[in-house]
Each structure stands twice: as structure tokens, then as C-alpha cells.
Design an enzyme around this catalytic site. Structure first.
Site, short mmCIF file in Angstrom:
data_model
loop_
_atom_site.label_atom_id
_atom_site.label_comp_id
_atom_site.label_asym_id
_atom_site.label_seq_id
_atom_site.Cartn_x
_atom_site.Cartn_y
_atom_site.Cartn_z
N CYS A 61 1.10 -1.59 -0.22
CA CYS A 61 0.17 -0.28 -0.14
C CYS A 61 0.79 1.18 0.03
CB CYS A 61 -0.63 0.10 1.15
SG CYS A 61 -2.55 1.08 1.11
N CYS A 103 -2.09 3.94 -6.19
CA CYS A 103 -1.98 2.49 -5.57
C CYS A 103 -0.71 2.36 -6.55
CB CYS A 103 -2.56 1.30 -6.04
SG CYS A 103 -2.76 -0.13 -4.83
N CYS A 117 -4.50 -1.28 -1.81
CA CYS A 117 -5.72 0.12 -1.85
C CYS A 117 -6.71 0.50 -2.53
CB CYS A 117 -4.53 1.37 -2.71
SG CYS A 117 -2.93 1.49 -2.39
#
Length: 159
Positions: free
Chosen positions: A7, A87, A79
């Protein structure tokens, strides 16, 4: 096999993915997490939730994808989609999949509503990880095309 949960901030969802995966995985499978722009600290609510669920977070910390101790075999980005998050795209040779989960760290509202957002993220990640670990992983480890199909399918599952 090594699975990277990726992430941006590496403080909440990717941490939960790493901790859950390592808690549930069989021997020979290991998860780690990282971020493209790590916050440098773990989310206290995510840590509290994992502890409440009996999942160890000992030794985990927020880290950059530039500091990984190994090259992952699989990279799962977590994400969220609804918040239009950008992302990070891992460019290494790993198999990549997207398992979008909205970021509970940005939840607003009452304490109960914020806790519910964390519980929802946890439930989604746990369901997907359990589904993944129920696959015939020894077979799929040698069939990257089929493994990719399964990873993509799992990324759309909700509990």
C-alpha cells in the site's frame, strides 16, 4: 513463497494483511508488507484490532518497498478503490494482484463507526487470505497463469 502486501503508507491495511497471512499460513508461506511512501509508524487502531483478535504484531514496522529483505513471489496491493487512491505499482518480477480495501484509517464518525470500518477491512482481508490459503497452493506454485486467475478472482470477494 513470499507474499508482499503493498500500500502507500504501510501502516494499516498492508500491516493487517501481513499479520493475518502469517498467522494463518502454513509452513513455507510467508508474508511481509511495505509502502511506496511509508508513514514510519503503524496505525494504533489496526494494532489494537489485531491484538484483540489474538494475532501477533511483534516485529512488524512501517517500511519502504525499497528496504525489502527479499524479492517477493507475489505482490498484492490493498489500496482502496472508492477513495481514488493511487496504488503503487510494484515493478519487480513478481506475480501481481489487486485486493482493494477501503482505508479505515481515514474513517470518520463516531467511535463505533470508526471501529466498524476497521472490522470491515479486517473481515475482507481475512476472508480473502483464508480463500487464498484454501487453494491447492502446491499445484498453483508451479502454474503462474492459474495462480494469477485465482488471485484476481479472490480480489473481488467479500465476506
Amino acid at each position: 513463497m513470499n507474499v508482499l502486501f503493498l500500500c502507500t503508507g504501510n501502516s494499516c491495511r498492508s500491516l493487517m494483511g501481513e499479520a493475518l497471512f502469517n498467522h494463518l499460513a502454513r509452513e513455507g508461506w510467508h508474508a511481509l508488507s511495505a509502502g511506496s511512501k511509508p508513514l514510519g509508524r503503524l496505525n494504533s487502531r489496526a494494532l489494537a484490532l489485531l491484538e484483540e483478535k489474538g494475532i501477533s504484531t511483534s516485529g512488524y514496522f512501517s517500511k519502504s518497498w525499497n528496504d525489502l529483505p527479499l524479492t517477493p513471489d507475489i505482490v498484492i496491493s490493498v489500496c482502496g478503490n472508492a477513495a481514488n487512491e493511487t496504488c503503487p505499482a510494484y515493478l519487480g518480477p513478481a506475480l501481481r494482484a489487486h485486493w482493494g480495501v477501503e482505508d479505515p484509517a481515514h474513517a470518520e464518525g463516531s467511535e463505533a463507526e470508526i471501529k466498524a470500518a476497521f472490522e470491515t477491512a479486517y473481515a475482507i482481508l481475512r476472508h480473502r487470505i483464508e480463500t487464498f490459503l484454501a487453494l491447492p497452493l502446491n499445484e498453483l506454485a508451479n502454474d503462474r497463469e492459474r495462480l494469477k486467475v485465482e488471485l484476481d478472482r479472490i480480489g473481488n470477494l467479500l465476506p
